[in-house]
Design a protein around this motif. Structure first.
Motif, PDB file in Angstrom:
ATOM      1  N   GLU A  56       0.834  -1.208   0.000  1.00 57.77           N
ATOM      2  CA  GLU A  56       0.000   0.000   0.000  1.00 57.77           C
ATOM      3  C   GLU A  56       0.865   1.252   0.000  1.00 57.77           C
ATOM      4  O   GLU A  56       0.567   2.227  -0.673  1.00 57.77           O
ATOM      5  N   LEU A  57       1.944   1.223   0.766  1.00 59.50           N
ATOM      6  CA  LEU A  57       2.850   2.367   0.807  1.00 59.50           C
ATOM      7  C   LEU A  57       3.550   2.549  -0.538  1.00 59.50           C
ATOM      8  O   LEU A  57       3.789   3.671  -0.975  1.00 59.50           O
ATOM      9  N   ALA A  58       3.842   1.462  -1.210  1.00 60.35           N
ATOM     10  CA  ALA A  58       4.518   1.526  -2.512  1.00 60.35           C
ATOM     11  C   ALA A  58       3.691   2.297  -3.540  1.00 60.35           C
ATOM     12  O   ALA A  58       4.235   2.846  -4.491  1.00 60.35           O
ATOM     13  N   LYS A  59       2.379   2.373  -3.324  1.00 62.68           N
ATOM     14  CA  LYS A  59       1.489   3.082  -4.252  1.00 62.68           C
ATOM     15  C   LYS A  59       1.440   4.592  -3.985  1.00 62.68           C
ATOM     16  O   LYS A  59       0.959   5.341  -4.822  1.00 62.68           O
ATOM     17  N   ARG A  60       1.901   5.009  -2.813  1.00 67.10           N
ATOM     18  CA  ARG A  60       1.837   6.442  -2.476  1.00 67.10           C
ATOM     19  C   ARG A  60       2.733   7.255  -3.394  1.00 67.10           C
ATOM     20  O   ARG A  60       3.778   6.800  -3.849  1.00 67.10           O
ATOM     21  N   ARG A  61       2.328   8.479  -3.651  1.00 67.65           N
ATOM     22  CA  ARG A  61       3.040   9.361  -4.581  1.00 67.65           C
ATOM     23  C   ARG A  61       4.295   9.939  -3.929  1.00 67.65           C
ATOM     24  O   ARG A  61       4.243  10.518  -2.850  1.00 67.65           O
ATOM     25  N   SER A  62       5.396   9.780  -4.621  1.00 71.08           N
ATOM     26  CA  SER A  62       6.669  10.356  -4.195  1.00 71.08           C
ATOM     27  C   SER A  62       7.005  11.522  -5.124  1.00 71.08           C
ATOM     28  O   SER A  62       6.715  11.461  -6.321  1.00 71.08           O
ATOM     29  N   PRO A  63       7.643  12.557  -4.585  1.00 70.92           N
ATOM     30  CA  PRO A  63       8.015  13.692  -5.432  1.00 70.92           C
ATOM     31  C   PRO A  63       9.216  13.404  -6.336  1.00 70.92           C
ATOM     32  O   PRO A  63       9.577  14.235  -7.163  1.00 70.92           O
ATOM     33  N   GLY A  64       9.828  12.242  -6.183  1.00 75.42           N
ATOM     34  CA  GLY A  64      11.010  11.928  -6.978  1.00 75.42           C
ATOM     35  C   GLY A  64      12.244  12.591  -6.398  1.00 75.42           C
ATOM     36  O   GLY A  64      12.191  13.244  -5.351  1.00 75.42           O
ATOM     37  N   VAL A  65      13.360  12.431  -7.075  1.00 74.74           N
ATOM     38  CA  VAL A  65      14.631  12.980  -6.599  1.00 74.74           C
ATOM     39  C   VAL A  65      15.416  13.474  -7.808  1.00 74.74           C
ATOM     40  O   VAL A  65      15.719  12.700  -8.713  1.00 74.74           O
ATOM     41  N   ARG A  66      15.732  14.739  -7.808  1.00 68.52           N
ATOM     42  CA  ARG A  66      16.567  15.306  -8.872  1.00 68.52           C
ATOM     43  C   ARG A  66      17.611  16.203  -8.245  1.00 68.52           C
ATOM     44  O   ARG A  66      17.296  17.062  -7.429  1.00 68.52           O
ATOM     45  N   GLY A  67      18.886  15.969  -8.605  1.00 69.85           N
ATOM     46  CA  GLY A  67      19.971  16.800  -8.114  1.00 69.85           C
ATOM     47  C   GLY A  67      21.085  15.967  -7.520  1.00 69.85           C
ATOM     48  O   GLY A  67      21.098  14.751  -7.631  1.00 69.85           O
ATOM     49  N   GLN A  68      22.036  16.652  -6.889  1.00 63.03           N
ATOM     50  CA  GLN A  68      23.203  16.020  -6.272  1.00 63.03           C
ATOM     51  C   GLN A  68      22.935  15.774  -4.792  1.00 63.03           C
ATOM     52  O   GLN A  68      22.712  16.719  -4.042  1.00 63.03           O
ATOM     53  N   PHE A  69      22.958  14.510  -4.386  1.00 56.58           N
ATOM     54  CA  PHE A  69      22.691  14.139  -2.995  1.00 56.58           C
ATOM     55  C   PHE A  69      23.469  12.893  -2.627  1.00 56.58           C
ATOM     56  O   PHE A  69      23.785  12.080  -3.483  1.00 56.58           O
ATOM     57  N   GLY A  70      23.708  12.729  -1.331  1.00 52.00           N
ATOM     58  CA  GLY A  70      24.132  11.445  -0.810  1.00 52.00           C
ATOM     59  C   GLY A  70      22.892  10.551  -0.763  1.00 52.00           C
ATOM     60  O   GLY A  70      21.762  11.035  -0.900  1.00 52.00           O
ATOM     61  N   LEU A  71      23.070   9.252  -0.568  1.00 54.36           N
ATOM     62  CA  LEU A  71      21.939   8.327  -0.577  1.00 54.36           C
ATOM     63  C   LEU A  71      20.916   8.667   0.501  1.00 54.36           C
ATOM     64  O   LEU A  71      19.715   8.677   0.241  1.00 54.36           O
ATOM     65  N   ARG A  72      21.363   8.974   1.699  1.00 51.51           N
ATOM     66  CA  ARG A  72      20.408   9.290   2.771  1.00 51.51           C
ATOM     67  C   ARG A  72      19.542  10.498   2.417  1.00 51.51           C
ATOM     68  O   ARG A  72      18.336  10.490   2.620  1.00 51.51           O
ATOM     69  N   ALA A  73      20.156  11.538   1.886  1.00 51.06           N
ATOM     70  CA  ALA A  73      19.399  12.735   1.506  1.00 51.06           C
ATOM     71  C   ALA A  73      18.455  12.428   0.343  1.00 51.06           C
ATOM     72  O   ALA A  73      17.319  12.917   0.312  1.00 51.06           O
ATOM     73  N   ALA A  74      18.896  11.613  -0.604  1.00 55.61           N
ATOM     74  CA  ALA A  74      18.044  11.242  -1.735  1.00 55.61           C
ATOM     75  C   ALA A  74      16.822  10.460  -1.248  1.00 55.61           C
ATOM     76  O   ALA A  74      15.694  10.703  -1.694  1.00 55.61           O
ATOM     77  N   VAL A  75      17.032   9.560  -0.318  1.00 54.34           N
ATOM     78  CA  VAL A  75      15.917   8.777   0.230  1.00 54.34           C
ATOM     79  C   VAL A  75      14.959   9.690   0.987  1.00 54.34           C
ATOM     80  O   VAL A  75      13.739   9.570   0.855  1.00 54.34           O
ATOM     81  N   ARG A  76      15.486  10.623   1.770  1.00 54.36           N
ATOM     82  CA  ARG A  76      14.611  11.571   2.481  1.00 54.36           C
ATOM     83  C   ARG A  76      13.739  12.339   1.496  1.00 54.36           C
ATOM     84  O   ARG A  76      12.549  12.537   1.725  1.00 54.36           O
TER      85      ARG A  76
END
Length: 92
Positions: A56-76
């Motif tokens: 159910e959570l997998a269906k929730r809308r994510s804003p995506g990730v664009r830019g330069q980040f470490g993995l933790r920041a990208a996941v956040r």
């Protein structure tokens, strides 16, 4: 949208780090979409395994990730607005 209790949401995204590489800042280009898809693309682009364990959570809308980040920041960024929290395995 179905409610997910805080314990389910907290355990719903798991990240396994194969080595130190994924922690470095790197470029991400993951468009918005379902969290399950976004998580998989973040994982593919970082070299880590990123899994959404709750369907159910997998269906929730994510804003995506664009830019330069470490993995933790990208996941956040990927989790923003979803109510989920990440658990990092093999983190150093």
């Amino acid at each position: 949208m179905p409610r997910i209790d805080k314990w389910t949401a907290a355990a719903a995204l798991v990240i396994s780090l194969g080595g130190a590489g994924p922690l470095r800042a790197q470029s991400f280009d993951v468009p918005p979409g379902p969290l399950g898809d976004v998580a998989g693309k973040v994982g593919a682009q970082s070299g880590a395994t990123v899994t959404v364990t709750d369907p159910e959570l997998a269906k929730r809308r994510s804003p995506g990730v664009r830019g330069q980040f470490g993995l933790r920041a990208a996941v956040r960024r990927a989790l923003a607005g979803t109510g989920a929290k990440a658990h990092f395995l093999n983190a150093r």
